[in-house]
Design an enzyme around this catalytic site. Structure first.
Site, short mmCIF file in Angstrom:
data_model
loop_
_atom_site.label_atom_id
_atom_site.label_comp_id
_atom_site.label_asym_id
_atom_site.label_seq_id
_atom_site.Cartn_x
_atom_site.Cartn_y
_atom_site.Cartn_z
N ASP A 42 -14.83 -10.71 108.75
CA ASP A 42 -14.83 -11.69 107.66
C ASP A 42 -16.20 -11.78 107.01
O ASP A 42 -16.30 -11.88 105.78
CB ASP A 42 -14.44 -13.08 108.20
CG ASP A 42 -12.94 -13.19 108.40
OD1 ASP A 42 -12.20 -12.36 107.86
OD2 ASP A 42 -12.52 -14.11 109.12
N THR A 45 2.13 -10.54 123.87
CA THR A 45 1.54 -9.99 125.11
C THR A 45 0.01 -10.08 125.10
O THR A 45 -0.62 -9.92 126.14
CB THR A 45 1.91 -8.50 125.25
OG1 THR A 45 1.31 -7.79 124.15
CG2 THR A 45 3.42 -8.29 125.21
N ARG A 54 -3.61 -7.03 117.83
CA ARG A 54 -3.28 -7.71 119.08
C ARG A 54 -1.87 -8.29 119.00
O ARG A 54 -1.59 -9.10 118.10
CB ARG A 54 -4.30 -8.82 119.35
CG ARG A 54 -4.22 -9.31 120.79
CD ARG A 54 -5.49 -9.96 121.19
NE ARG A 54 -5.63 -11.24 120.52
CZ ARG A 54 -6.16 -12.30 121.08
NH1 ARG A 54 -6.63 -12.23 122.29
NH2 ARG A 54 -6.27 -13.43 120.42
N ASP A 98 -16.99 -14.18 112.87
CA ASP A 98 -16.08 -13.03 112.73
C ASP A 98 -16.78 -11.96 111.89
O ASP A 98 -17.01 -12.15 110.69
CB ASP A 98 -14.78 -13.48 112.05
CG ASP A 98 -13.75 -12.37 112.06
OD1 ASP A 98 -12.68 -12.55 112.67
OD2 ASP A 98 -14.02 -11.29 111.45
#
Ligand code: URA
Length: 210
Positions: free
Chosen positions: A204, A109, A105, A201
């Site tokens: 993770d 933006t 990502r 997550d």
């Protein structure tokens, strides 16, 4: 598949998912449970694969026996968490071809940017199953499927462990032709884009990086 969203409510899936959600579940258990659930989700997502038959000889006699038709299916892992689903599905469908899509990502933006794309040939002739455990905002899933379609894929399905309503809506708008199979439709996303109640997550938790 005709439904856009299929939630696999099988008791084994739901029980294993609850174990995965618990915050004190170990990395090793999390990985094992993800592999097990991936196989149960794969059972559902491949339910309508096309079949043909071939003549075989059993020790008793000849018979017309069912076999899968067409080119080997393509499993596409959306990195990195997709690999946790990929491993289990590959155990079930060892002849599948495998591809990887890597997106990150952009911090400015917030749009997904491609950093890796390697997929099997002849995607247009294959059932393509894209896997990513968490359908959250849907941004990376939509972008990954854009890339797969650009590479020729026409018959795509998306497998995830958890989905947020926001991600499902985004996928439905961008790719209404891509059925989604998941173990749960959770409540919502939080302000950081995590699925609630979720499981944290996924990357993770499966790789022990936090
Ligand atoms: N990705 C994750 O790993 N977890 C979430 O809750 C959302 C996205």
């Amino acid at each position: 598949m005709t439904e856009h969203l299929t939630i696999v409510t099988h008791p084994l899936v739901q029980h294993k998912l609850t174990l995965m959600r618990k915050q004190d579940t170990s990395t090793a258990s999390f990985r094992r449970l993800l592999r097990e659930i991936s196989q149960l989700l794969a059972y559902e997502i491949t339910r309508e694969m096309e079949m043909t038959s071939e003549t075989i000889a059993t020790p008793m006699e000849q018979m017309e026996a069912p076999v899968l038709e067409g080119k080997k299916l393509a499993l596409i892992s959306i990195l990195r968490a997709g690999n946790g689903l990929l491993d289990g599905v590959l155990e079930l469908i060892p002849a599948a071809r495998v591809g990887f899509v890597g997106l990150y990502r952009d911090e400015k933006t917030l749009e997904p940017v491609e950093y890796y794309f390697k997929v099997p040939e002849n995607l247009e002739d294959r059932l393509v199953i894209a896997v990513d455990p968490m359908l959250a905002t849907g941004n990376s899933s939509v972008a990954a499927i854009d890339l797969l379609k650009k590479a020729g894929a026409k018959n795509i399905r998306f497998m995830c462990l958890l989905a947020a309503p926001e991600g499902v809506a985004r996928m439905k708008e961008a790719h209404p032709d891509v059925p989604i199979v998941t173990a749960s439709l959770d409540r919502c996303l939080n302000e950081k884009g995590y699925i609630m109640p979720g499981l944290g997550d996924a990357g993770d938790r499966m790789f022990g990086t936090k």
